[in-house]
Design a protein around this motif. Sequence first.
Motif, PDB file in Angstrom:
ATOM      1  N   ASP A   1       0.630  -1.161   0.150  1.00  0.00           N
ATOM      2  CA  ASP A   1      -0.347   0.127  -0.054  1.00  0.00           C
ATOM      3  C   ASP A   1       0.981   1.192   0.083  1.00  0.00           C
ATOM      4  O   ASP A   1       0.844   1.873   1.061  1.00  0.00           O
ATOM      5  CB  ASP A   1      -0.823   0.161   1.494  1.00  0.00           C
ATOM      6  N   LEU A   2       1.903   1.318  -1.141  1.00  0.00           N
ATOM      7  CA  LEU A   2       2.772   2.558  -1.289  1.00  0.00           C
ATOM      8  C   LEU A   2       2.032   3.424  -0.490  1.00  0.00           C
ATOM      9  O   LEU A   2       2.906   4.480  -0.477  1.00  0.00           O
ATOM     10  CB  LEU A   2       3.131   2.756  -2.863  1.00  0.00           C
ATOM     11  N   ASP A   3       0.605   4.280  -1.055  1.00  0.00           N
ATOM     12  CA  ASP A   3       0.348   6.210  -1.249  1.00  0.00           C
ATOM     13  C   ASP A   3       0.065   5.811   0.810  1.00  0.00           C
ATOM     14  O   ASP A   3       1.009   6.732   1.256  1.00  0.00           O
ATOM     15  CB  ASP A   3      -1.142   5.588  -1.354  1.00  0.00           C
TER      16      ASP A   3
ATOM     17  N   GLU B   1       7.473  14.364  -3.303  1.00  0.00           N
ATOM     18  CA  GLU B   1       6.585  13.855  -4.737  1.00  0.00           C
ATOM     19  C   GLU B   1       6.258  13.407  -5.445  1.00  0.00           C
ATOM     20  O   GLU B   1       5.791  12.883  -6.380  1.00  0.00           O
ATOM     21  CB  GLU B   1       5.451  15.393  -4.848  1.00  0.00           C
ATOM     22  N   ALA B   2       7.890  13.488  -6.009  1.00  0.00           N
ATOM     23  CA  ALA B   2       8.871  13.309  -6.921  1.00  0.00           C
ATOM     24  C   ALA B   2       8.060  11.035  -7.411  1.00  0.00           C
ATOM     25  O   ALA B   2       7.961  10.382  -8.702  1.00  0.00           O
ATOM     26  CB  ALA B   2       9.838  13.071  -7.271  1.00  0.00           C
ATOM     27  N   ILE B   3       7.575   9.978  -6.468  1.00  0.00           N
ATOM     28  CA  ILE B   3       7.684   9.356  -6.514  1.00  0.00           C
ATOM     29  C   ILE B   3       6.383   8.984  -6.715  1.00  0.00           C
ATOM     30  O   ILE B   3       6.477   7.718  -7.956  1.00  0.00           O
ATOM     31  CB  ILE B   3       7.568   8.410  -4.763  1.00  0.00           C
ATOM     32  N   PRO B   4       5.053   9.842  -6.028  1.00  0.00           N
ATOM     33  CA  PRO B   4       4.186   9.406  -7.080  1.00  0.00           C
ATOM     34  C   PRO B   4       4.208   9.741  -9.211  1.00  0.00           C
ATOM     35  O   PRO B   4       3.435   9.156  -9.638  1.00  0.00           O
ATOM     36  CB  PRO B   4       3.063  10.159  -6.521  1.00  0.00           C
ATOM     37  N   LEU B   5       4.616  11.210  -9.386  1.00  0.00           N
ATOM     38  CA  LEU B   5       5.442  11.093 -10.477  1.00  0.00           C
ATOM     39  C   LEU B   5       5.889   9.471 -11.421  1.00  0.00           C
ATOM     40  O   LEU B   5       5.081   9.851 -12.941  1.00  0.00           O
ATOM     41  CB  LEU B   5       5.236  12.433 -10.929  1.00  0.00           C
ATOM     42  N   TYR B   6       7.112   9.122 -10.791  1.00  0.00           N
ATOM     43  CA  TYR B   6       7.535   7.919 -11.580  1.00  0.00           C
ATOM     44  C   TYR B   6       6.369   7.255 -11.257  1.00  0.00           C
ATOM     45  O   TYR B   6       6.628   6.381 -12.388  1.00  0.00           O
ATOM     46  CB  TYR B   6       8.849   7.816 -10.789  1.00  0.00           C
ATOM     47  N   GLN B   7       5.254   7.373 -10.201  1.00  0.00           N
ATOM     48  CA  GLN B   7       4.644   5.703 -10.942  1.00  0.00           C
ATOM     49  C   GLN B   7       3.661   6.577 -11.615  1.00  0.00           C
ATOM     50  O   GLN B   7       3.925   5.055 -12.483  1.00  0.00           O
ATOM     51  CB  GLN B   7       4.125   5.553  -9.235  1.00  0.00           C
TER      52      GLN B   7
ATOM     53  N   LEU C   1       6.922  -1.710  -7.857  1.00  0.00           N
ATOM     54  CA  LEU C   1       8.030  -0.400  -7.859  1.00  0.00           C
ATOM     55  C   LEU C   1       8.150  -0.872  -5.747  1.00  0.00           C
ATOM     56  O   LEU C   1       9.163  -0.855  -5.935  1.00  0.00           O
ATOM     57  CB  LEU C   1       6.745   0.623  -7.380  1.00  0.00           C
ATOM     58  N   ALA C   2       7.492  -1.153  -5.537  1.00  0.00           N
ATOM     59  CA  ALA C   2       7.245  -2.089  -4.119  1.00  0.00           C
ATOM     60  C   ALA C   2       8.195  -3.263  -4.246  1.00  0.00           C
ATOM     61  O   ALA C   2       8.216  -3.614  -2.770  1.00  0.00           O
ATOM     62  CB  ALA C   2       5.883  -1.818  -3.053  1.00  0.00           C
TER      63      ALA C   2
ATOM     64  N   THR D   1      22.854  -5.939  -1.742  1.00  0.00           N
ATOM     65  CA  THR D   1      22.076  -5.824  -1.086  1.00  0.00           C
ATOM     66  C   THR D   1      20.692  -5.927  -1.907  1.00  0.00           C
ATOM     67  O   THR D   1      19.841  -4.979  -1.771  1.00  0.00           O
ATOM     68  CB  THR D   1      22.295  -3.730  -1.577  1.00  0.00           C
ATOM     69  N   VAL D   2      21.503  -6.696  -3.110  1.00  0.00           N
ATOM     70  CA  VAL D   2      20.540  -7.651  -3.227  1.00  0.00           C
ATOM     71  C   VAL D   2      19.923  -6.757  -4.940  1.00  0.00           C
ATOM     72  O   VAL D   2      20.002  -6.517  -6.355  1.00  0.00           O
ATOM     73  CB  VAL D   2      18.127  -7.719  -3.287  1.00  0.00           C
ATOM     74  N   ASN D   3      18.107  -5.262  -5.064  1.00  0.00           N
ATOM     75  CA  ASN D   3      18.773  -4.640  -5.588  1.00  0.00           C
ATOM     76  C   ASN D   3      18.516  -3.513  -4.926  1.00  0.00           C
ATOM     77  O   ASN D   3      18.124  -3.067  -3.819  1.00  0.00           O
ATOM     78  CB  ASN D   3      17.584  -4.776  -6.618  1.00  0.00           C
ATOM     79  N   THR D   4      19.150  -1.773  -5.834  1.00  0.00           N
ATOM     80  CA  THR D   4      19.006  -0.804  -4.924  1.00  0.00           C
ATOM     81  C   THR D   4      16.896  -0.339  -4.810  1.00  0.00           C
ATOM     82  O   THR D   4      16.159  -0.744  -5.309  1.00  0.00           O
ATOM     83  CB  THR D   4      19.597   0.588  -5.780  1.00  0.00           C
ATOM     84  N   SER D   5      16.469   0.378  -3.301  1.00  0.00           N
ATOM     85  CA  SER D   5      15.313   0.669  -3.324  1.00  0.00           C
ATOM     86  C   SER D   5      14.956   1.007  -4.403  1.00  0.00           C
ATOM     87  O   SER D   5      14.867   1.722  -4.435  1.00  0.00           O
ATOM     88  CB  SER D   5      15.750   1.608  -1.924  1.00  0.00           C
ATOM     89  N   GLN D   6      13.589   0.660  -4.977  1.00  0.00           N
ATOM     90  CA  GLN D   6      12.773   1.556  -6.259  1.00  0.00           C
ATOM     91  C   GLN D   6      12.321   2.648  -5.403  1.00  0.00           C
ATOM     92  O   GLN D   6      11.566   3.456  -6.246  1.00  0.00           O
ATOM     93  CB  GLN D   6      12.066   0.088  -6.814  1.00  0.00           C
ATOM     94  N   LEU D   7      12.254   2.588  -4.322  1.00  0.00           N
ATOM     95  CA  LEU D   7      11.237   4.203  -3.801  1.00  0.00           C
ATOM     96  C   LEU D   7      12.625   5.257  -3.697  1.00  0.00           C
ATOM     97  O   LEU D   7      11.296   6.545  -4.465  1.00  0.00           O
ATOM     98  CB  LEU D   7      11.109   3.533  -2.144  1.00  0.00           C
TER      99      LEU D   7
END
Lengths: 441, 441
Positions: A55-57, B61-67, B85-86, B301-307
């Motif tokens: 639930d990212l939001d 706010e850039a996160i939802p933009l990229y989403q 993304l999560a 580190t598996v992969n870099t945080s996608q957030l």
Amino acid sequence: MRTDAHFIDVPEKPRVNTQAGTSRLAVMNFLNEVAGDFPHAISLASGRPAEDFFDLDRWLEAIPLYQRELSTRWGVTRADAGRRLAQYGRTNGLINELVAAQLKQDEGVQTRGEHIVIGAGCQEALALCLLSLCREKNDVVLARDPTYIGMTGVADLHGIEIVPLYAHDDGLADELRTVTERLGREGKRARALYLIPEFDNPTGAVLSLRVRKELLDVCADQRMLVLEDNPYGLFRYEGERVPTMYALDHTGSVVYLFTYSKTLCPAVRIGGAVVPDTLFGDAIAARALVAELGERKSFLTVNTSQLNQALIGGILLSENGTLNRLVSPQRDHYRKNRDLMLSALSDEFAGNDEGIRWNRPEGGFFLTMDLPFRFGQEEVLQCARERHVIPMPLSFFSLSGICQNSIRLAFSNVASTHIAEGVARLGQFIRQCEEACHAAV
Amino acid sequence: MRTDAHFIDVPEKPRVNTQAGTSRLAVMNFLNEVAGDFPHAISLASGRPAEDFFDLDRWLEAIPLYQRELSTRWGVTRADAGRRLAQYGRTNGLINELVAAQLKQDEGVQTRGEHIVIGAGCQEALALCLLSLCREKNDVVLARDPTYIGMTGVADLHGIEIVPLYAHDDGLADELRTVTERLGREGKRARALYLIPEFDNPTGAVLSLRVRKELLDVCADQRMLVLEDNPYGLFRYEGERVPTMYALDHTGSVVYLFTYSKTLCPAVRIGGAVVPDTLFGDAIAARALVAELGERKSFLTVNTSQLNQALIGGILLSENGTLNRLVSPQRDHYRKNRDLMLSALSDEFAGNDEGIRWNRPEGGFFLTMDLPFRFGQEEVLQCARERHVIPMPLSFFSLSGICQNSIRLAFSNVASTHIAEGVARLGQFIRQCEEACHAAV
């Protein structure tokens, strides 16, 4: 010195790091390729958490929540707290006290923030532990065979020898003692025993209270740490909870590894290690291990993203320090998926298939199944191509090439509505193989 | 085998990893302690970026933009894009194409997404490069003395030998060739030369176009990679821009390291490495290096945080792929701080102080200053205690204990209004030391 035809070694086939004959990454790449080549196949191979509960939001709102908490704690404005949050931070972590409180409530793990090292995912914490514990050439790590690829991968890449244990639970402590003593005679030091006691990956099995205690006794005797990895502890679907080895330990012989990748989501990349108050009674050595983990971390990733820590911190604040309520719908979903898989397996293999067996995991994401024939890389490909279902060969997790006739079935990340069909297709493939075997005989 | 009095080695004093006699972490701990013990001292030691420009609310706010961008790209709902993304993600990164476009626009670095490995900060990328390039016991890395602690720390911790170069710019290429050839005769392989050509940390110096080309020639000849670290490239305050070594290179001998810790903020922990199209003309070797970096990353580190990647991705989208506009106020601020420091230094040491010199950096976060006496750990403590100002001994960055008489002054993270006072206090301390020296004579 190696030949320098290429500046970087270009292996003609996947690099062989272990007796198993395939590198860990080659295995994962192979499975990703299979999934990519057969996008409409039902995958029972992926042990990822179910995305429906991400639930990212809502979770992003946890960051300002934690920011407000910091502003109170530090006595600064909310904006200033945000600016400090965005800066470099403490190497071993920012939210350690909140994590300590959660581990106590949810897992019975008693610790203090200063004995926790927060990593960029549990994988980093595991890598830091292995690199810190196995610094000399003769330092080795022990693990059950088969075991988790993330552990064997980091050991392989850094030239740390992994010594496999093969015994079933009943004989495990005896084998551990025998192997450790043999290693000692060979001039090697068994530094750590890696275990997932609760809902093991890949087997799904749980170590009983008795075996946990037996193993702790051997480890204390031999001055060898347990690295207790517990990613699935909150996902028990039935049966009575067994205390963690960390909670059972009274001698300072367990480092506990935790992650939020399964309870919340992998993208936060937050996990870590809990160092006990003493190592075998030695408090100075315990503090030295915490410092060593921190030193290594400072030169691998500096510090773990404070934004991601704030996200976890905010959620822990809003959940009163426990994730038990939050994971409840996930737990119900996974239980349902497990039950669907178990019942599909019972329907498909109604007791009259010789050599076909599976376990009933009390929790976690996986079960394992024994087959009357070999199931390896070729069989996965054939199964995906001809029957549109992808299981995971258990041999991919083996340190020494055992488990050739077994597969791991993951029920965590497959749609509930696909499980019966997936198992039915697997049944078709298994029967097809059996017929081929019989025809060959 | 070491003695086992403690399960973990407990060094009585900071572990000695290099000829310099102090471990990297001990240095950083020491400085943190000094800052903690003298909270009201003016620190000219911290090279952190200025927090005034961290705009967490906007950046989140850039996160939802990229989403939303992902939802379009993948043809899924916004919610589904958020869920993906999560989840776990591609080891080498998600926003690689956006990063490639930014590096091209802002730094003249031409590459494609698949040659980029995104790390949990540039430090991880640097560690991955060193571990991938120096896999044999006789593989060594070269660096100027003094150099960045993050590089020497990771090499020290993993037992990789660092060979120092001492020459001034004019003689650097000659020294590089001589040292590399000598190493070859000793059976060692010079695998990489670590450099910060633009506004070096700790010296603040810029390598001229001519020297960059000379070094590239030697590296191509000797089949040795340049690890070009460029954290401060966007912070030039005067003078003409020199192309990056990556841009100047025509033979495939530069791996370029980038970070968003200085342009945006450290807490996003996003940086990475750009592998050139070929390594010395060999495209297969270049792809093998990308794969090797990815394999190592997958087990660290598996992969870099996608957030965190989404945050950077959203900002790059909203800024049309360049950070130049966004960092403009920061650049102005840093330029102002540099000018304040230079003018305070001119005022304080008006040409009549023998043996006192400093450089005028064209950009970056630091300048260095030579003093007529030793300035080490004791002097920092004394300076903080008696004059309430904290400079950074340059010897802390030395591989071999040189630069005993020099200090690094950072102007990036000190309040503009404190700079004149900080320099004045430093002047008082310096004069006090000079008087003590004279009295002793």
